[in-house]
Design a protein around this motif. Structure first.
Motif, short mmCIF file in Angstrom:
data_model
loop_
_atom_site.label_atom_id
_atom_site.label_comp_id
_atom_site.label_asym_id
_atom_site.label_seq_id
_atom_site.Cartn_x
_atom_site.Cartn_y
_atom_site.Cartn_z
N LEU A 75 0.82 -1.21 0.00
CA LEU A 75 0.00 0.00 0.00
C LEU A 75 0.86 1.26 0.00
CD1 LEU A 75 -2.78 -1.06 2.54
CD2 LEU A 75 -3.02 -0.76 0.07
N LYS A 76 1.95 1.21 0.74
CA LYS A 76 2.86 2.37 0.76
C LYS A 76 3.46 2.59 -0.62
CE LYS A 76 7.01 4.21 2.98
NZ LYS A 76 8.06 3.98 4.00
N ALA A 77 3.91 1.52 -1.26
CA ALA A 77 4.50 1.64 -2.60
C ALA A 77 3.46 2.13 -3.60
CB ALA A 77 5.07 0.28 -3.04
N ALA A 78 2.23 1.65 -3.49
CA ALA A 78 1.18 2.10 -4.40
C ALA A 78 0.85 3.57 -4.18
CB ALA A 78 -0.07 1.24 -4.20
N ALA A 79 0.83 4.02 -2.92
CA ALA A 79 0.54 5.42 -2.62
C ALA A 79 1.62 6.33 -3.18
CB ALA A 79 0.41 5.62 -1.11
N VAL A 80 2.87 5.92 -3.07
CA VAL A 80 3.98 6.72 -3.60
C VAL A 80 3.89 6.78 -5.12
CG1 VAL A 80 6.48 6.82 -3.88
CG2 VAL A 80 5.50 6.25 -1.65
N ALA A 81 3.63 5.64 -5.76
CA ALA A 81 3.52 5.61 -7.22
C ALA A 81 2.37 6.48 -7.71
CB ALA A 81 3.34 4.17 -7.69
N HIS A 87 0.15 5.86 -12.47
CA HIS A 87 -1.06 5.13 -12.14
C HIS A 87 -0.93 3.64 -12.49
CE1 HIS A 87 -5.19 3.64 -13.00
NE2 HIS A 87 -5.48 4.29 -11.88
N GLU A 88 -0.28 3.35 -13.60
CA GLU A 88 -0.14 1.96 -14.03
C GLU A 88 0.66 1.15 -13.02
OE1 GLU A 88 1.42 1.72 -17.94
OE2 GLU A 88 -0.28 2.73 -18.89
N LEU A 89 1.74 1.74 -12.50
CA LEU A 89 2.54 1.04 -11.51
C LEU A 89 1.75 0.82 -10.22
CD1 LEU A 89 5.17 -0.14 -10.43
CD2 LEU A 89 5.92 2.19 -9.86
N ALA A 90 1.01 1.85 -9.80
CA ALA A 90 0.20 1.72 -8.59
C ALA A 90 -0.83 0.60 -8.74
CB ALA A 90 -0.48 3.05 -8.28
N GLN A 91 -1.48 0.54 -9.90
CA GLN A 91 -2.47 -0.50 -10.14
C GLN A 91 -1.82 -1.88 -10.16
OE1 GLN A 91 -6.19 -0.07 -10.85
NE2 GLN A 91 -5.76 -2.12 -10.05
N ALA A 92 -0.63 -1.97 -10.75
CA ALA A 92 0.08 -3.26 -10.81
C ALA A 92 0.47 -3.74 -9.41
CB ALA A 92 1.32 -3.12 -11.69
N ILE A 93 0.86 -2.79 -8.54
CA ILE A 93 1.22 -3.16 -7.17
C ILE A 93 0.00 -3.69 -6.43
CG2 ILE A 93 2.01 -2.25 -4.96
CD1 ILE A 93 3.75 -0.27 -6.53
N VAL A 94 -1.12 -3.00 -6.59
CA VAL A 94 -2.35 -3.42 -5.93
C VAL A 94 -2.78 -4.80 -6.42
CG1 VAL A 94 -4.82 -2.91 -5.73
CG2 VAL A 94 -3.15 -1.08 -5.44
N ASP A 95 -2.75 -5.01 -7.72
CA ASP A 95 -3.14 -6.30 -8.28
C ASP A 95 -2.19 -7.41 -7.86
OD1 ASP A 95 -5.24 -5.01 -9.52
OD2 ASP A 95 -4.24 -4.83 -11.46
N GLY A 96 -0.89 -7.09 -7.84
CA GLY A 96 0.11 -8.10 -7.48
C GLY A 96 -0.02 -8.56 -6.04
N ALA A 97 -0.50 -7.68 -5.18
CA ALA A 97 -0.68 -8.03 -3.76
C ALA A 97 -2.08 -8.56 -3.47
CB ALA A 97 -0.39 -6.82 -2.88
N SER A 98 -2.90 -8.72 -4.53
CA SER A 98 -4.28 -9.22 -4.38
C SER A 98 -5.08 -8.35 -3.42
CB SER A 98 -4.28 -10.68 -3.90
OG SER A 98 -3.64 -11.52 -4.84
N GLU A 112 -6.62 -10.52 0.60
CA GLU A 112 -7.33 -11.73 0.20
C GLU A 112 -7.87 -12.53 1.39
OE1 GLU A 112 -4.57 -14.07 -1.97
OE2 GLU A 112 -2.97 -13.89 -0.48
N LEU A 113 -7.42 -12.21 2.60
CA LEU A 113 -7.92 -12.89 3.79
C LEU A 113 -9.10 -12.15 4.42
CD1 LEU A 113 -4.54 -13.88 5.51
CD2 LEU A 113 -5.98 -15.25 3.98
N GLY A 114 -9.43 -11.00 3.85
CA GLY A 114 -10.57 -10.24 4.38
C GLY A 114 -10.20 -9.16 5.35
N ASN A 115 -8.92 -8.94 5.62
CA ASN A 115 -8.50 -7.85 6.50
C ASN A 115 -8.73 -6.51 5.82
OD1 ASN A 115 -7.49 -9.38 8.76
ND2 ASN A 115 -5.76 -9.94 7.46
N ARG A 116 -9.27 -5.55 6.56
CA ARG A 116 -9.52 -4.22 6.00
C ARG A 116 -8.38 -3.27 6.39
NH1 ARG A 116 -14.88 -0.83 7.45
NH2 ARG A 116 -13.92 -0.92 9.54
#
Length: 242
Positions: A75-81, A87-98, A112-116
């Motif tokens: 999430l930190k890496a996606a926020a920085v990106a 935007h593409e890198l941020a989306q890829a980070i989010v998708d890669g971490a499920s 993916e475990l349901g943690n918010r």
């Protein structure tokens, strides 16, 4: 834990808002990450340094609450990106971490475990009332030093060839100007001169007043051997015997 999104937009100073909460019902909803960054106003004008400190404090303490550290890191890496407009890198980070985004933003997301997980607004965008800080290293922001009055004196210069000479100079003169004078006097190209004082290389824009040189001090000049031109051959008259 986790607090509501409404409290988040008010600043989220409560430590519970830093954590994540168990939420098995994501509903399967997952929106793509939006490009628009949130706009918000701090309760007080905030400097860039204060914003960095506030962000660092959150990212240092967030993994201590519920949730998985690898997700916090993602999430930190996606926020920085996202803040860097990648935007593409941020989306890829989010998708890669499920990571699932029910609203298409990082303000509320799930692993993916349901943690918010919930991120405070100051980690996603600077406030509209951010105060810019001037960089001490930016020469454009620093005033030029006052120029010393033009009072000429004889500057002692010692060449690496062992030759000593004197140049007419003033404390307002730059090294670049003195190099030209040495070129005119000794026929040594400017590009082949390197001036030193107290072991420090002097740049062309350096003024003598900046070197704190005093009377009878000597400036060393390293001369490239290629600059030492061979003396021109003298013209001779050839006589023809009859």
């Amino acid at each position: 834990m986790g607090g509501c999104v409404g409290r988040y937009w008010e600043g989220w100073d409560d430590t519970q808002s830093r954590g994540s909460s168990r939420n098995g019902g994501r509903g399967g909803r997952n929106e793509p990450l939006k490009k628009d960054r949130p706009k918000w106003k701090s309760d007080y004008p905030m400097t860039e340094g204060q914003l960095r400190s506030k962000r660092d404090e959150f990212w240092d303490t967030a993994p201590a609450f519920e949730g998985r550290k690898e997700i916090w890191d993602a999430l930190k890496a996606a926020a920085v990106a996202l803040e860097c407009n990648d935007h593409e890198l941020a989306q890829a980070i989010v998708d890669g971490a499920s990571i699932t985004l029910p609203h298409g933003t990082l303000t509320e997301c799930y692993d993916e475990l349901g943690n918010r997980y919930q991120l405070p607004v100051y980690c996603l965008a600077p406030p509209v009332n951010l105060i810019s800080e001037r960089s001490d290293e930016d020469p454009s922001d620093s005033p030029e030093p006052p120029v010393a009055p033009k009072k000429e004196f004889q500057l002692k210069v010692r060449l690496s060839t062992g030759k000593d000479l004197r140049l007419s100079a003033s404390m307002a003169d730059t090294i670049g100007q003195l190099k030209k004078q040495l070129q005119a006097q000794e026929d040594i190209d400017i590009a082949h001169q390197r001036w030193f004082f107290s072991g420090k290389l002097l740049t062309d824009k350096t003024r003598l007043q900046d070197t704190k040189i005093q009377k009878d001090f000597v400036i060393q000049v390293i001369v490239n051997p290629q600059a030492l031109r061979a003396p021109k051959p003298s013209s001779t008259t050839t006589t023809t015997s009859e």
